[in-house]
Design a protein around this motif. Structure first.
Motif, PDB file in Angstrom:
ATOM      1  N   ASN A  91       0.826  -1.204   0.000  1.00  0.00           N
ATOM      2  CA  ASN A  91       0.000   0.000   0.000  1.00  0.00           C
ATOM      3  C   ASN A  91       0.864   1.259   0.000  1.00  0.00           C
ATOM      4  O   ASN A  91       0.570   2.228  -0.712  1.00  0.00           O
ATOM      5  N   SER A 117      -8.653  -0.274  -7.815  1.00  0.00           N
ATOM      6  CA  SER A 117      -8.463  -1.584  -7.192  1.00  0.00           C
ATOM      7  C   SER A 117      -8.319  -2.696  -8.223  1.00  0.00           C
ATOM      8  O   SER A 117      -7.512  -3.630  -8.042  1.00  0.00           O
ATOM      9  N   ASN A 120      -4.919  -2.374  -9.791  1.00  0.00           N
ATOM     10  CA  ASN A 120      -3.930  -2.834  -8.815  1.00  0.00           C
ATOM     11  C   ASN A 120      -3.817  -4.352  -8.814  1.00  0.00           C
ATOM     12  O   ASN A 120      -2.716  -4.914  -8.775  1.00  0.00           O
ATOM     13  N   SER A 121      -4.957  -5.032  -8.837  1.00  0.00           N
ATOM     14  CA  SER A 121      -4.956  -6.499  -8.810  1.00  0.00           C
ATOM     15  C   SER A 121      -4.296  -7.080 -10.046  1.00  0.00           C
ATOM     16  O   SER A 121      -3.506  -8.025  -9.967  1.00  0.00           O
TER      17      SER A 121
END
Length: 239
Positions: A91, A117, A120-121
């Motif tokens: 993070n 998100s 990011n994954s």
């Protein structure tokens, strides 16, 4: 280089926008072989600027030190000697990368990015894939831009998420604003400041290869940048 090959190279380096088929696979293999050859050559050269003779090489493609107690989970060590970054460290790494993107984008008066998100994954999964398989090549993810960074050293690596972004951004010194367009030497920079890109995903993973420690960084962008014919409106001069 003819125009057809130029377009293929553009899509290969900075965006996973189309499936270029057999030619794209050949280009990926060529880049991977060239990188491995350069890495092998670099291991024979001593760095006179480093008194400990540690060697370091940074590679970009569009490319966290192994310190015990700094985010490493000893129980997850596997045969490839690859470790994921713990959530709290990842993070922070992502926030550092986002802050660096937005710092440089402010210089061009383009909209700020936010972390996404899903991106990011996707980025994290691919960073771990590269680390686990000792590869450095683009994915074929559709609908997003992609910058890659890999740094390797026999010493200690920085674990600041801004390092990769700064490496990409520094290509700005080679960009020709009087003749806007894609170049292999500036494609990471143009994606970093691309006006229409407003969502960012960041992944990071590390691996060991003998004496070398490697950090892989993947950044994904949406909407993707580096479209032919759109550079003038998306890569302005600094404001």
């Amino acid at each position: 280089m003819n125009s057809a090959n130029f377009v293929v190279l553009l899509m290969f380096v900075c965006s996973s926008l189309i499936n270029a088929g057999r030619l794209e696979q050949q280009l990926k293999l060529w880049k991977r072989n060239r990188y491995q050859s350069e890495l092998a050559s670099s291991s024979e050269i001593e760095d006179d600027s480093n008194p400990s003779n540690d060697q370091q090489q940074d590679v970009n493609l569009s490319g966290l030190p192994q310190i015990r107690g700094l985010g490493w989970d000893e129980s997850t060590e596997n045969e490839m000697d690859e470790r994921s970054i713990e959530k709290r460290d990842l993070n922070s790494f992502r926030q550092q990368a986002l802050d660096a993107h937005n710092l440089y984008r402010r210089k061009y008066c383009v909209q700020q990015m936010t972390l996404d998100s899903y991106l990011n994954s996707v980025a994290q999964e691919y960073a771990q894939y590269l680390a686990q398989n000792n590869l450095f090549q683009h994915s074929n993810h559709q609908g997003m831009g992609e910058n890659l960074y890999m740094t390797s050293t026999t010493g200690q690596l920085s674990q600041n998420g801004a390092d990769a972004v700064t490496s990409w951004y520094n290509e700005n010194q080679l960009y020709n604003y009087d003749n806007p367009g894609f170049s292999m030497s500036t494609g990471h920079f143009t994606q970093v400041v691309w006006r229409a890109s407003n969502r960012l995903g960041v992944g990071a993973a590390i691996a060991n290869n003998g004496a070398w420690k490697k950090l892989y960084v993947v950044a994904n962008y949406a909407p993707p940048g580096n479209y032919l014919g759109q550079f003038q409106q998306n890569v302005p001069r600094p404001c």
